[in-house]
Design a protein around this motif. Structure first.
Motif, PDB file in Angstrom:
ATOM      1  N   GLU A 275       0.822  -1.196   0.000  1.00  0.00           N
ATOM      2  CA  GLU A 275       0.000   0.000   0.000  1.00  0.00           C
ATOM      3  C   GLU A 275       0.869   1.265   0.000  1.00  0.00           C
ATOM      4  O   GLU A 275       2.007   1.247   0.478  1.00  0.00           O
ATOM      5  N   PRO A 276       0.320   2.371  -0.547  1.00  0.00           N
ATOM      6  CA  PRO A 276       1.077   3.634  -0.547  1.00  0.00           C
ATOM      7  C   PRO A 276       1.432   4.079   0.878  1.00  0.00           C
ATOM      8  O   PRO A 276       0.651   3.886   1.820  1.00  0.00           O
ATOM      9  N   THR A 277       2.578   4.684   0.997  1.00  0.00           N
ATOM     10  CA  THR A 277       3.034   5.192   2.297  1.00  0.00           C
ATOM     11  C   THR A 277       3.009   6.706   2.364  1.00  0.00           C
ATOM     12  O   THR A 277       3.048   7.270   3.464  1.00  0.00           O
ATOM     13  N   ALA A 278       2.933   7.410   1.216  1.00  0.00           N
ATOM     14  CA  ALA A 278       2.950   8.871   1.236  1.00  0.00           C
ATOM     15  C   ALA A 278       2.289   9.425  -0.019  1.00  0.00           C
ATOM     16  O   ALA A 278       2.426   8.871  -1.111  1.00  0.00           O
ATOM     17  N   TYR A 279       1.545  10.548   0.169  1.00  0.00           N
ATOM     18  CA  TYR A 279       0.945  11.314  -0.923  1.00  0.00           C
ATOM     19  C   TYR A 279       1.496  12.738  -0.854  1.00  0.00           C
ATOM     20  O   TYR A 279       1.595  13.329   0.238  1.00  0.00           O
ATOM     21  N   ASN A 309      -6.067  28.027 -11.844  1.00  0.00           N
ATOM     22  CA  ASN A 309      -5.941  27.796 -13.285  1.00  0.00           C
ATOM     23  C   ASN A 309      -4.515  27.308 -13.579  1.00  0.00           C
ATOM     24  O   ASN A 309      -3.677  28.032 -14.115  1.00  0.00           O
ATOM     25  N   THR A 310      -4.242  26.035 -13.223  1.00  0.00           N
ATOM     26  CA  THR A 310      -2.891  25.496 -13.308  1.00  0.00           C
ATOM     27  C   THR A 310      -2.961  23.978 -13.472  1.00  0.00           C
ATOM     28  O   THR A 310      -4.050  23.401 -13.617  1.00  0.00           O
ATOM     29  N   THR A 311      -1.818  23.323 -13.438  1.00  0.00           N
ATOM     30  CA  THR A 311      -1.750  21.852 -13.523  1.00  0.00           C
ATOM     31  C   THR A 311      -1.308  21.311 -12.169  1.00  0.00           C
ATOM     32  O   THR A 311      -0.227  21.643 -11.679  1.00  0.00           O
ATOM     33  N   PHE A 312      -2.173  20.471 -11.576  1.00  0.00           N
ATOM     34  CA  PHE A 312      -1.881  19.889 -10.278  1.00  0.00           C
ATOM     35  C   PHE A 312      -1.159  18.544 -10.468  1.00  0.00           C
ATOM     36  O   PHE A 312      -1.448  17.796 -11.412  1.00  0.00           O
ATOM     37  N   ILE A 313      -0.247  18.232  -9.551  1.00  0.00           N
ATOM     38  CA  ILE A 313       0.539  16.992  -9.604  1.00  0.00           C
ATOM     39  C   ILE A 313       0.356  16.253  -8.288  1.00  0.00           C
ATOM     40  O   ILE A 313       0.452  16.846  -7.205  1.00  0.00           O
ATOM     41  N   CYS A 314       0.063  14.932  -8.391  1.00  0.00           N
ATOM     42  CA  CYS A 314      -0.012  14.069  -7.207  1.00  0.00           C
ATOM     43  C   CYS A 314       1.083  13.018  -7.320  1.00  0.00           C
ATOM     44  O   CYS A 314       1.114  12.242  -8.285  1.00  0.00           O
ATOM     45  N   SER A 315       1.964  12.951  -6.339  1.00  0.00           N
ATOM     46  CA  SER A 315       3.046  11.963  -6.287  1.00  0.00           C
ATOM     47  C   SER A 315       2.749  10.978  -5.156  1.00  0.00           C
ATOM     48  O   SER A 315       2.422  11.396  -4.034  1.00  0.00           O
TER      49      SER A 315
END
Length: 453
Positions: A275-279, A309-315
């Motif tokens: 499972e993911p550990t960080a967002y 009004n931009t581009t969001f990034i999820c890591s």
């Protein structure tokens, strides 16, 4: 152990040298489990009451065609077990080592205790009789061992090469067990065979090999073990496990973010093992807008303005690696009209158009009907009259022609001009000459203006 190729024809025939009504009854094959006791049945059958058994002997044949005596019984000297190295204290006659009646002598069944793998062989039971000579029969003793079976999945990491992902083991079987795999995936089993924990037994190990992909994680496979000691195959289900970095996507954007909208939300969806550990949320410009609040996999925009009004990034990160996804937002000045608002407008326009067409068609029909009635003969026009000056003779007698009807008055012409202007320049059909003719019963046509006598 395979039966010697030269023995079946030799040992499975009754080689009696006496009368045909004297024979040895013995099964062709006897099975026994490793470590258990087994009986090799052997009986002499004869309808001759005067026959006498002088000796009983058991022979064991090896794989090379050689034989040795393993048990002998004599009515006077009793039982003897020559060459009894491997059979010491394990072999005896079922009826005992001393016999008093002829019926007991005709039962040469042999008991073998603590069955071992090396006991598997072909055996011959032979009776020496008087006065009919010797009679014999052969049996094949098979030593079996029931295997113990287990299976397990093996956790692997995502990679491009085929890797063993599950293992199925059948231990201590005799003969070796048969292992196969059932799976919706395109994998294959690779098998290895080694000596079992007990001499003469076998351990079979089969590995299910597959290219580890995220799609294989959580997939179901089944190991199937078959053996002749089992009443039915053993089925062992397994779940595969593949470790892979997160697969990330962003949801929640509906292309209707406008200035002043509140509580707009983006969700960071990740599939991974473990499972993911960080967002972590960011934008292509760096930091988040002032109105954006990150809450783990969710990003909440409290109030939408031009900064959104931009581009969001999820890591997203787990123990294997890190992956990211992007979502571009377009902020509108006003809300976009929904599909539900457009529907009534479209249907209203269609209904209005149909209504106009119906009204125009009704008006055209009314005008055509009115003009036809005004120009029909006999409605206010002059009728024909008899005048000697206009009498002419035709083929059927004299025909009197009525003078032409007077033309329209000035008032009528003005009225017609007004109607034509009201019609808007529509091209209306003009009445033709056929309106002046009338059909008769005999099929002929006559003029409505003429007077026939």
């Amino acid at each position: 152990m395979a039966r010697p190729a030269a023995l079946p024809l030799l040992l499975l025939l009754f080689l009696g040298t006496g009368a045909q009504n004297v024979q040895v009854q013995i099964p062709a094959e006897v099975r026994g489990l490793l470590g258990s006791d087994v009986t090799l049945p052997c009986h002499l059958q004869s309808g001759e009451p005067q026959i006498r058994v002088s000796q009983v002997m058991w022979l064991r044949w090896d794989r090379y065609g050689g034989s040795q005596s393993v048990a002998v019984f004599h009515p006077i000297h009793g039982a003897s077990f020559p060459n009894s190295g491997p059979y010491d204290q394990r072999m005896s006659f079922v009826t005992g080592n001393s016999r008093e009646t002829e019926a007991e002598l005709r039962d040469a069944s042999l008991l073998l205790k603590g069955l071992r793998a090396e006991d598997e062989a072909n055996y011959t039971c032979e009776f020496a009789t008087f006065p009919w000579g010797s009679s014999k029969g052969a049996t094949w003793l098979r030593v079996l061992a029931e295997p113990k079976n287990h299976a397990e999945s093996q956790e692997v990491t995502l990679g491009p090469d085929p890797t063993p992902m599950a293992r199925c083991v059948s231990t201590g079987g005799r003969p070796p067990a048969r292992i196969s795999w059932f799976s919706p995936l395109l994998g294959e089993g690779t098998e290895a065979r080694t000596a079992g924990p007990v001499p003469g037994t076998f351990t079979v190990t089969s590995r299910f090999t597959l290219v580890p992909t995220p799609q294989a994680d959580g997939a179901k496979v089944t190991c199937k073990v078959e053996h002749e000691t089992l009443s039915e195959p053993v089925l062992i289900p397994l779940t595969l496990s593949v470790k892979y970095p997160p697969e990330v996507s962003i949801s929640g954007y509906d292309d209707n973010w406008f200035v002043g909208r509140v509580e707009a939300t983006l969700s960071c969806d990740a599939q991974s093992n473990p499972e993911p550990t960080a967002y972590e949320w960011s934008t292509t410009m760096g930091s988040l807008p002032p109105t954006a609040v990150a809450q783990g996999p969710r990003l909440i925009i409290r109030s939408v303005d031009e900064s959104a009004n931009t581009t969001f990034i999820c890591s997203v990160a787990n123990a294997v690696g890190t992956s990211r996804a992007e979502q571009t937002i377009r902020v509108r000045d006003t809300p976009r009209a929904s599909t539900g608002d457009v529907g009534p407008v479209v249907w209203g326009a269609v209904g209005g158009t149909l209504l106009l067409l119906l009204l125009a068609g009704g008006a055209m029909a009314f005008i055509l009907l009115r003009r036809r009635r005004r120009k029909s003969p006999g409605e206010g026009g002059a009728v024909g009259s008899y005048d000697p000056k206009t009498q002419v003779f035709g083929n059927g007698g004299p025909v009197l022609w009525a003078p032409p009807a007077p033309g329209p008055t000035k008032e009528e012409q003005e009225e017609e001009e007004e109607e034509e202007e009201e019609e808007g320049g529509l091209m209306l059909p003009q009445p033709g000459a056929e309106d002046d003719m009338e059909s008769q019963l005999d099929g002929s046509l006559i003029s409505r203006r003429a007077v026939y006598v």
